[in-house]
Design a protein around this motif. Structure first.
Motif, PDB file in Angstrom:
ATOM      1  N   ILE A   1       0.841  -1.204   0.000  1.00 13.79           N
ATOM      2  CA  ILE A   1       0.000   0.000   0.000  1.00 13.79           C
ATOM      3  C   ILE A   1       0.874   1.252   0.000  1.00 13.79           C
ATOM      4  O   ILE A   1       0.587   2.222  -0.729  1.00 13.79           O
ATOM      5  N   SER A   2       1.950   1.231   0.763  1.00 17.94           N
ATOM      6  CA  SER A   2       2.861   2.382   0.799  1.00 17.94           C
ATOM      7  C   SER A   2       3.492   2.622  -0.575  1.00 17.94           C
ATOM      8  O   SER A   2       3.556   3.769  -1.054  1.00 17.94           O
ATOM      9  N   LYS A   3       3.954   1.552  -1.222  1.00 18.44           N
ATOM     10  CA  LYS A   3       4.540   1.684  -2.564  1.00 18.44           C
ATOM     11  C   LYS A   3       3.501   2.170  -3.572  1.00 18.44           C
ATOM     12  O   LYS A   3       3.796   2.994  -4.434  1.00 18.44           O
ATOM     13  N   LEU A   4       2.286   1.658  -3.452  1.00 16.08           N
ATOM     14  CA  LEU A   4       1.220   2.061  -4.363  1.00 16.08           C
ATOM     15  C   LEU A   4       0.860   3.533  -4.171  1.00 16.08           C
ATOM     16  O   LEU A   4       0.594   4.243  -5.140  1.00 16.08           O
ATOM     17  N   GLU A   5       0.890   4.006  -2.938  1.00 16.52           N
ATOM     18  CA  GLU A   5       0.624   5.424  -2.669  1.00 16.52           C
ATOM     19  C   GLU A   5       1.699   6.304  -3.311  1.00 16.52           C
ATOM     20  O   GLU A   5       1.392   7.372  -3.849  1.00 16.52           O
ATOM     21  N   THR A   6       2.945   5.846  -3.276  1.00 21.87           N
ATOM     22  CA  THR A   6       4.025   6.586  -3.932  1.00 21.87           C
ATOM     23  C   THR A   6       3.789   6.649  -5.438  1.00 21.87           C
ATOM     24  O   THR A   6       3.927   7.713  -6.057  1.00 21.87           O
ATOM     25  N   VAL A   7       3.419   5.511  -6.025  1.00 17.82           N
ATOM     26  CA  VAL A   7       3.114   5.484  -7.459  1.00 17.82           C
ATOM     27  C   VAL A   7       1.960   6.436  -7.757  1.00 17.82           C
ATOM     28  O   VAL A   7       2.001   7.186  -8.741  1.00 17.82           O
ATOM     29  N   HIS A   8       0.942   6.444  -6.900  1.00 11.39           N
ATOM     30  CA  HIS A   8      -0.232   7.299  -7.094  1.00 11.39           C
ATOM     31  C   HIS A   8       0.168   8.782  -7.092  1.00 11.39           C
ATOM     32  O   HIS A   8      -0.235   9.543  -7.982  1.00 11.39           O
ATOM     33  N   ILE A   9       0.964   9.170  -6.123  1.00  7.75           N
ATOM     34  CA  ILE A   9       1.415  10.567  -6.030  1.00  7.75           C
ATOM     35  C   ILE A   9       2.202  10.963  -7.282  1.00  7.75           C
ATOM     36  O   ILE A   9       1.988  12.017  -7.871  1.00  7.75           O
ATOM     37  N   LYS A  10       3.109  10.089  -7.703  1.00  3.35           N
ATOM     38  CA  LYS A  10       3.940  10.395  -8.875  1.00  3.35           C
ATOM     39  C   LYS A  10       3.128  10.363 -10.171  1.00  3.35           C
ATOM     40  O   LYS A  10       3.381  11.147 -11.078  1.00  3.35           O
ATOM     41  N   LEU A  11       2.141   9.498 -10.231  1.00  6.52           N
ATOM     42  CA  LEU A  11       1.262   9.463 -11.406  1.00  6.52           C
ATOM     43  C   LEU A  11       0.454  10.757 -11.489  1.00  6.52           C
ATOM     44  O   LEU A  11       0.332  11.348 -12.570  1.00  6.52           O
ATOM     45  N   ASN A  12      -0.070  11.220 -10.373  1.00  7.30           N
ATOM     46  CA  ASN A  12      -0.800  12.491 -10.374  1.00  7.30           C
ATOM     47  C   ASN A  12       0.094  13.647 -10.802  1.00  7.30           C
ATOM     48  O   ASN A  12      -0.339  14.530 -11.556  1.00  7.30           O
ATOM     49  N   ALA A  13       1.343  13.633 -10.349  1.00  9.13           N
ATOM     50  CA  ALA A  13       2.292  14.684 -10.747  1.00  9.13           C
ATOM     51  C   ALA A  13       2.567  14.608 -12.252  1.00  9.13           C
ATOM     52  O   ALA A  13       2.654  15.644 -12.925  1.00  9.13           O
ATOM     53  N   TYR A  14       2.682  13.404 -12.781  1.00 12.70           N
ATOM     54  CA  TYR A  14       2.916  13.231 -14.217  1.00 12.70           C
ATOM     55  C   TYR A  14       1.718  13.731 -15.021  1.00 12.70           C
ATOM     56  O   TYR A  14       1.885  14.414 -16.037  1.00 12.70           O
ATOM     57  N   ILE A  15       0.515  13.425 -14.556  1.00 10.44           N
ATOM     58  CA  ILE A  15      -0.700  13.899 -15.232  1.00 10.44           C
ATOM     59  C   ILE A  15      -0.725  15.430 -15.243  1.00 10.44           C
ATOM     60  O   ILE A  15      -1.028  16.049 -16.267  1.00 10.44           O
ATOM     61  N   LYS A  16      -0.362  16.027 -14.130  1.00 13.38           N
ATOM     62  CA  LYS A  16      -0.313  17.494 -14.046  1.00 13.38           C
ATOM     63  C   LYS A  16       0.737  18.049 -15.011  1.00 13.38           C
ATOM     64  O   LYS A  16       0.499  19.039 -15.704  1.00 13.38           O
ATOM     65  N   PHE A  17       1.890  17.393 -15.087  1.00 14.11           N
ATOM     66  CA  PHE A  17       2.960  17.793 -16.000  1.00 14.11           C
ATOM     67  C   PHE A  17       2.489  17.714 -17.456  1.00 14.11           C
ATOM     68  O   PHE A  17       2.728  18.625 -18.246  1.00 14.11           O
ATOM     69  N   ILE A  18       1.809  16.629 -17.792  1.00 14.15           N
ATOM     70  CA  ILE A  18       1.301  16.476 -19.166  1.00 14.15           C
ATOM     71  C   ILE A  18       0.326  17.608 -19.486  1.00 14.15           C
ATOM     72  O   ILE A  18       0.352  18.170 -20.580  1.00 14.15           O
ATOM     73  N   GLY A  19      -0.511  17.947 -18.517  1.00 16.49           N
ATOM     74  CA  GLY A  19      -1.462  19.046 -18.710  1.00 16.49           C
ATOM     75  C   GLY A  19      -0.776  20.357 -18.992  1.00 16.49           C
ATOM     76  O   GLY A  19      -1.205  21.124 -19.853  1.00 16.49           O
ATOM     77  N   LYS A  20       0.330  20.619 -18.303  1.00 13.52           N
ATOM     78  CA  LYS A  20       1.097  21.844 -18.546  1.00 13.52           C
ATOM     79  C   LYS A  20       1.736  21.830 -19.922  1.00 13.52           C
ATOM     80  O   LYS A  20       1.826  22.848 -20.597  1.00 13.52           O
ATOM     81  N   MET A  21       2.213  20.660 -20.355  1.00 14.51           N
ATOM     82  CA  MET A  21       2.844  20.528 -21.671  1.00 14.51           C
ATOM     83  C   MET A  21       1.838  20.808 -22.787  1.00 14.51           C
ATOM     84  O   MET A  21       2.183  21.402 -23.800  1.00 14.51           O
ATOM     85  N   SER A  22       0.603  20.407 -22.585  1.00 18.56           N
ATOM     86  CA  SER A  22      -0.409  20.587 -23.626  1.00 18.56           C
ATOM     87  C   SER A  22      -0.835  22.041 -23.775  1.00 18.56           C
ATOM     88  O   SER A  22      -1.423  22.424 -24.768  1.00 18.56           O
ATOM     89  N   ASN A  23      -0.511  22.852 -22.773  1.00 15.44           N
ATOM     90  CA  ASN A  23      -0.854  24.277 -22.840  1.00 15.44           C
ATOM     91  C   ASN A  23       0.217  25.098 -23.527  1.00 15.44           C
ATOM     92  O   ASN A  23       0.058  26.292 -23.719  1.00 15.44           O
ATOM     93  N   ASP A  24       1.351  24.476 -23.849  1.00 12.12           N
ATOM     94  CA  ASP A  24       2.453  25.204 -24.509  1.00 12.12           C
ATOM     95  C   ASP A  24       2.140  25.498 -25.956  1.00 12.12           C
ATOM     96  O   ASP A  24       1.419  24.864 -26.619  1.00 12.12           O
TER      97      ASP A  24
END
Length: 122
Positions: free
Chosen positions: A99-122
């Motif tokens: 569960i701890s490892k999965l939570e880390t993946v979840h946090i990093k996945l959310n950050a990646y999704i946010k990053f992709i969103g910023k890239m699409s606004n360029d």
């Protein structure tokens, strides 16, 4: 952004996590593997598989959509891990670690999704 999937931290983390699930499930008896094991393994594998598919699309919007699928698989994986613990298929230590490892993946996945969103606004 790198052109190599293997350079993407969220991908390598989710691949490593899925491999860990695989090796746990591989030790279970036939009935358990055939029921909970297959579901858990498929859900865990789907996290990185969807990240890979989105990465290969080379279009930010499609990539983001596949990351949303990945997040759904992540939540499904969490559910199967909980069932595995409740049904005494994994120990409490394994449960807490997964569960701890999965939570880390979840946090990093959310950050990646946010990053992709910023890239699409360029």
């Amino acid at each position: 952004m790198s052109n190599r999937l293997e350079d993407l931290e969220i991908y390598t983390l989710s691949e490593t996590f899925a491999d860990e699930i695989w090796f746990i499930v591989a030790t279970w008896d036939y009935f358990t593997k055939d029921t909970v094991g297959k579901q858990l393994t498929r859900a865990a594998d789907s996290i990185s598989a969807n990240i890979a598919e989105g990465f290969g699309r080379y279009h930010y919007k499609e990539n983001k959509n596949f990351c949303y699928f990945s997040r759904g698989s992540l939540i499904e994986t969490k559910s199967w891990i909980k069932k595995s613990y409740t049904r005494n298929l994994i120990t409490e230590d394994q449960y807490q670690t997964l569960i701890s490892k999965l939570e880390t993946v979840h946090i990093k996945l959310n950050a990646y999704i946010k990053f992709i969103g910023k890239m699409s606004n360029d």
